[in-house]
Design a protein around this motif. Structure first.
Motif, PDB file in Angstrom:
ATOM      1  N   ALA A 196       0.832  -1.206   0.000  1.00 21.84           N
ATOM      2  CA  ALA A 196       0.000   0.000   0.000  1.00 21.84           C
ATOM      3  C   ALA A 196       0.865   1.254   0.000  1.00 21.84           C
ATOM      4  O   ALA A 196       0.580   2.229  -0.701  1.00 21.84           O
ATOM      5  N   LEU A 197       1.939   1.227   0.784  1.00 14.61           N
ATOM      6  CA  LEU A 197       2.838   2.378   0.825  1.00 14.61           C
ATOM      7  C   LEU A 197       3.529   2.603  -0.512  1.00 14.61           C
ATOM      8  O   LEU A 197       3.682   3.746  -0.960  1.00 14.61           O
ATOM      9  N   SER A 198       3.941   1.522  -1.140  1.00 14.18           N
ATOM     10  CA  SER A 198       4.622   1.656  -2.423  1.00 14.18           C
ATOM     11  C   SER A 198       3.731   2.358  -3.441  1.00 14.18           C
ATOM     12  O   SER A 198       4.169   3.264  -4.157  1.00 14.18           O
TER      13      SER A 198
ATOM     14  N   ALA B 130      -3.694  -1.961   9.353  1.00 16.78           N
ATOM     15  CA  ALA B 130      -4.844  -1.058   9.441  1.00 16.78           C
ATOM     16  C   ALA B 130      -4.568   0.213   8.642  1.00 16.78           C
ATOM     17  O   ALA B 130      -5.444   0.714   7.920  1.00 16.78           O
ATOM     18  N   MET B 131      -3.332   0.731   8.739  1.00 17.59           N
ATOM     19  CA  MET B 131      -2.973   1.916   7.950  1.00 17.59           C
ATOM     20  C   MET B 131      -2.997   1.597   6.463  1.00 17.59           C
ATOM     21  O   MET B 131      -3.402   2.432   5.641  1.00 17.59           O
ATOM     22  N   ALA B 132      -2.597   0.388   6.107  1.00 18.26           N
ATOM     23  CA  ALA B 132      -2.635  -0.019   4.698  1.00 18.26           C
ATOM     24  C   ALA B 132      -4.066   0.024   4.162  1.00 18.26           C
ATOM     25  O   ALA B 132      -4.305   0.471   3.032  1.00 18.26           O
ATOM     26  N   ALA B 133      -5.013  -0.452   4.966  1.00 19.97           N
ATOM     27  CA  ALA B 133      -6.413  -0.432   4.537  1.00 19.97           C
ATOM     28  C   ALA B 133      -6.886   0.991   4.304  1.00 19.97           C
ATOM     29  O   ALA B 133      -7.640   1.266   3.344  1.00 19.97           O
ATOM     30  N   LEU B 134      -6.464   1.924   5.162  1.00 22.64           N
ATOM     31  CA  LEU B 134      -6.866   3.328   5.007  1.00 22.64           C
ATOM     32  C   LEU B 134      -6.201   3.966   3.796  1.00 22.64           C
ATOM     33  O   LEU B 134      -6.775   4.879   3.174  1.00 22.64           O
TER      34      LEU B 134
END
Length: 500
Positions: free
Chosen positions: A180-182, A378-382
């Protein structure tokens, strides 16, 4: 037959039946203290459980459980038909060591030496004032707390429990978070990455400390701007590096001064906050950015890019990070969600070439085996559902309104006492007070009236003192900002913050 002397010793034991700790454990603690103090000698027989129960008005079973507890720990041993004894192999304590925990009080000092001189003092203060012009924190009331709660709760569902909770996972962070960050960093910052270029950390400070531990050796030269971030500088010093400060002007870090150092010395790393320099908030001009990258390639030093508030730029779109133009693998890029939501959310990341990430992950295991994968996912989902992006757009509008309101107040109400430039981004105004303003006294007087602001001491260096502080506006509402400036105005007009 039990000894009258021992009976007298045990009769003085005090237990509190109303305390939260079970009575048998209190009793075992008191008996252990007698052993440690040398009042019960090795090989000595203890009074029977019946006798102790009678002496202390306790149930005999309670005394038996206390004896059993100490036997399990090896402090007593029991023999059928003979009684309970202090083991003969336990060494008798020396009288000079009879202080400390045996007094029933918590220790204040250790029995071993501490080389406190090896560490730079890192004091901290937790303000409790209702009003605050802080170091540049976000307003947590704007954060998508319900969405964060839902995303975190979803990570605790029963599907894939062993995969999530059954053991340790990757030290560099979960694949979901890194993927997700990438994508997010590519879309917003122009960074070309894969999951192997990302390492999850708990915030900027952890990322910087990890890099110092893994890549800086005693005697290495680390360069950063003056004024700068004291916590970063302390990390350099603790790593044994030689820290050299260079000037920062209205266009950011003075790269010409950096080049002069590089010509004479081998620089290992340059720490920089190019988007909004800490603490002055100025942006590193494009020509200096390109020159910094050129110097890194030529002289082989690491650039540690601390991009602590990328999302908050008001005049135009945020400047892309140095890492987005790095074609030679010289930049380690660090970001954090702490400045987006709240410092309470310890979620951040390092971005670097794959071999650097592998090395940092290997070193990270020694400090923190893997971080908080539940929070990371959880941050990835957001990130994937666009919550963070929507929040950033909403917060940007509100913070810009607060910036404009606050700067107008400073100009109208404190114009004769302060000077500043309206920041293009970030969450603070770098505010210079007149030379006759005693910032330490002003901060103290303001705090007494319910307003917290820095006294400016962390921004002073040998040969550098602009009598300036960072006044954060983002975490306060407009009415709170108005009230804060009103307090400062009253104090300054009364001369409460004036040097005598």
């Amino acid at each position: 037959m039990d000894s009258p002397i021992l009976n007298g010793l045990f009769s003085r034991i005090k237990v509190d039946t109303g305390a939260g700790r079970p009575v048998y454990l209190q009793l075992s603690d008191r008996i252990l203290a007698l052993i440690r103090q040398g009042k019960l000698k090795p090989g000595q027989r203890l009074p029977s459980s019946r006798t102790v129960a009678a002496l202390l008005s306790l149930n005999r079973l309670t005394v038996s459980r206390a004896y059993e507890e100490l036997q399990l720990q090896g402090w007593l041993e029991g023999f059928v038909g003979r009684g309970t004894f202090v083991p003969a192999h336990i060494p008798e304590p020396e009288p000079k060591k009879l202080n400390g925990p045996t007094t029933g009080q918590a220790r204040k000092t250790a029995g071993f030496t501490i080389d406190e001189q090896f560490y730079v003092p890192n004091p901290y203060f937790i303000p409790k004032a209702p009003l605050h012009l802080d170091d540049g924190y976000p307003d947590p009331s704007l954060a998508p707390l319900k969405e964060i709660y839902r995303a975190y709760r979803n990570q605790l569902t029963r599907s894939g429990l062993y995969r999530k909770f059954g053991g340790y996972s990757f030290p560099d962070g979960p694949e979901q978070y890194k993927s997700a960050l990438s994508r997010y960093l590519g879309e917003t910052r122009g960074l070309k990455t894969s999951t192997r270029n990302i390492l999850s950390v708990r915030g900027t400070l952890m990322g910087l400390n990890l890099v110092c531990n893994a890549l800086i050796r005693p005697g290495d030269i680390v360069v950063s701007g003056i004024p700068g971030w004291q916590r970063a500088e302390h990390n350099f010093v603790h790593a044994g590096a030689r820290h050299i400060g260079i000037p920062v002007d209205a266009q950011g870090l003075a790269v010409t001064a950096l080049e002069q150092i590089c010509k004479r010395k081998k620089v290992r790393m340059v720490y920089v906050t190019p988007h909004h320099h800490y603490p002055t908030t100025v942006a590193l001009r494009i020509d200096r950015r390109l020159e910094l990258l050129r110097l890194a390639e030529r002289y082989g030093f690491i650039i540690f890019e601390d991009d602590y508030d990328f999302d908050f730029h008001y005049s135009h779109r945020p400047l892309l990070p140095l890492a987005s133009a790095d074609e030679n693998g010289m930049v380690i890029y660090c970001g954090s969600f702490s400045k987006s939501f709240s410092p309470a959310f310890r979620a951040g990341y390092l971005v670097a070439p794959e071999n650097v990430i592998r090395h940092l992950a290997n070193v990270r295991i020694l400090l923190d085996r893997q971080g908080d994968h539940i929070l990371d996912n959880a941050m990835a989902a957001l990130l994937d559902d666009g919550t963070l992006q929507r929040y950033a757009r909403k917060a940007l509008t509100i913070y810009q309104e607060r910036r404009d309101h606050f700067c107008n107040l400073l100009q109208q109400e404190l114009g004769g006492h302060v000077s500043f430039s309206v920041p293009e981004g970030g969450m603070t105004v770098w505010t210079k007070f007149t030379r006759n303003t005693n910032l330490e006294l002003l901060a103290k007087k303001a705090y007494a009236q319910g307003l917290y602001l820095s006294d400016g001491s962390i921004h002073r260096y040998p040969g550098f003192n602009e009598n300036a502080v960072r006044l954060g506006f983002a975490s306060s509402t407009k009415p709170a900002l108005t009230q804060s400036v009103r307090i400062l105005k009253t104090l300054l007009h009364k001369g409460a913050g004036t040097r005598s």
